[in-house]
Design a protein around this motif. Structure first.
Motif, short mmCIF file in Angstrom:
data_model
loop_
_atom_site.label_atom_id
_atom_site.label_comp_id
_atom_site.label_asym_id
_atom_site.label_seq_id
_atom_site.Cartn_x
_atom_site.Cartn_y
_atom_site.Cartn_z
N VAL A 49 -55.64 -24.99 -42.22
CA VAL A 49 -55.82 -24.49 -40.88
C VAL A 49 -55.53 -23.03 -40.79
CG1 VAL A 49 -55.72 -24.75 -38.37
CG2 VAL A 49 -56.36 -26.65 -39.82
N LEU A 50 -54.45 -22.55 -41.06
CA LEU A 50 -53.82 -21.40 -40.79
C LEU A 50 -54.60 -20.33 -41.82
CD1 LEU A 50 -51.81 -19.35 -39.81
CD2 LEU A 50 -50.26 -20.10 -41.38
N LYS A 51 -54.81 -20.78 -43.10
CA LYS A 51 -55.70 -19.98 -44.06
C LYS A 51 -57.09 -19.57 -43.64
CE LYS A 51 -53.54 -21.25 -48.39
NZ LYS A 51 -53.37 -21.75 -49.54
N ALA A 52 -57.66 -20.80 -42.96
CA ALA A 52 -59.03 -20.46 -42.42
C ALA A 52 -59.26 -19.67 -41.38
CB ALA A 52 -59.66 -21.77 -42.19
N ASP A 100 -60.07 -14.31 -48.46
CA ASP A 100 -59.17 -15.25 -48.76
C ASP A 100 -57.61 -14.82 -48.71
OD1 ASP A 100 -61.08 -17.17 -49.43
OD2 ASP A 100 -61.06 -16.57 -51.58
N VAL A 101 -56.71 -15.78 -48.05
CA VAL A 101 -55.55 -15.00 -47.68
C VAL A 101 -54.47 -16.16 -48.47
CG1 VAL A 101 -53.81 -14.86 -45.77
CG2 VAL A 101 -56.05 -14.41 -45.34
N ALA A 102 -53.70 -15.37 -49.19
CA ALA A 102 -52.49 -15.91 -49.94
C ALA A 102 -51.30 -16.15 -49.02
CB ALA A 102 -52.19 -15.35 -51.08
N LEU A 103 -50.71 -17.18 -48.88
CA LEU A 103 -49.71 -17.40 -47.65
C LEU A 103 -48.13 -17.35 -48.38
CD1 LEU A 103 -50.89 -20.14 -45.34
CD2 LEU A 103 -51.25 -17.60 -45.16
N ASN A 104 -47.36 -16.54 -48.13
CA ASN A 104 -45.90 -16.60 -48.48
C ASN A 104 -45.29 -17.32 -47.20
OD1 ASN A 104 -46.45 -15.12 -50.91
ND2 ASN A 104 -45.95 -13.31 -49.98
N VAL A 105 -45.02 -18.63 -47.44
CA VAL A 105 -44.39 -19.15 -46.36
C VAL A 105 -42.71 -19.21 -46.57
CG1 VAL A 105 -44.29 -21.40 -45.01
CG2 VAL A 105 -46.58 -20.68 -46.08
#
Length: 186
Positions: A131-134, A143-148
């Motif tokens: 959901v956060l990526k969308a 497109d978003v790569a996430l560093n969590v």
């Protein structure tokens, strides 16, 4: 390539660029990224591994032997393992987290992705990550790569940093805002 991106500079940027170019030439960018992600997760979970990586007390030989055992146990081989061993032999293992971050930035740029640093109070489910990526994709068009990163001190909510933009919806920040407002009113 390193000079174009301010997040990819210095010692970390040079090593990340060299690794990226090798991985690109060998068509193994995704495999190397997965290995580095795994190594970073191991680093986050092990105080002993952190000490091995950061402490200048260990000789390069000692670090190399210990690292080789860790990599073998984790199943990290090929380009990634050889790269980490070269970094160790050159006494630059302390910079490995910066190298991993810079490598991710190069991969994201190569794939036309944006990268967001997300800080949360507790681990997000796969559904919430999607959901956060969308949501971030709808904002950026990429497109978003996430560093969590998990930081329990933010109590709840999340902090998202995407390039120079930052959205802080953490409960800690909201409570601090209320506290300051009450001080000014009183």
């Amino acid at each position: 390539m390193a000079a174009e991106d301010p997040s990819v500079s210095g010692v970390s940027g040079r090593y990340a660029t060299a690794l990226f170019e090798l991985a690109r030439d060998e068509r193994s960018i995704d495999a190397v990224k997965a290995d580095l992600d795994q190594f970073e997760a191991m680093l986050a979970d092990s105080a002993d591994l952190k000490r091995l990586v950061r402490s200048p007390v260990f000789s390069a030989d000692t670090q190399l032997k210990a690292l080789a055992a860790v990599l073998e146990q984790a199943g990290i081989t090929g380009i990634s393992a050889n790269f980490l061993k070269v970094v160790t032999a050159n006494r630059r293992l302390f910079a490995v987290t910066g190298v991993i971050r810079a490598f991710r930035a190069l991969v994201a740029k190569f794939k036309g992705e944006a990268t967001a640093d997300v800080t949360v109070a507790e681990t997000l489910s796969d559904k919430n990550l999607d959901v956060l990526k969308a949501a971030l994709k709808s904002v950026t068009g990429k497109d978003v790569a996430l560093n969590v990163k998990v930081d329990r001190s933010i109590i709840g909510g999340l902090v998202v940093k995407l390039g120079s933009r930052m959205v802080d919806s953490s409960l800690r920040t909201k409570l601090n805002s209320i506290k300051h407002a009450m001080k000014e009113a009183g």
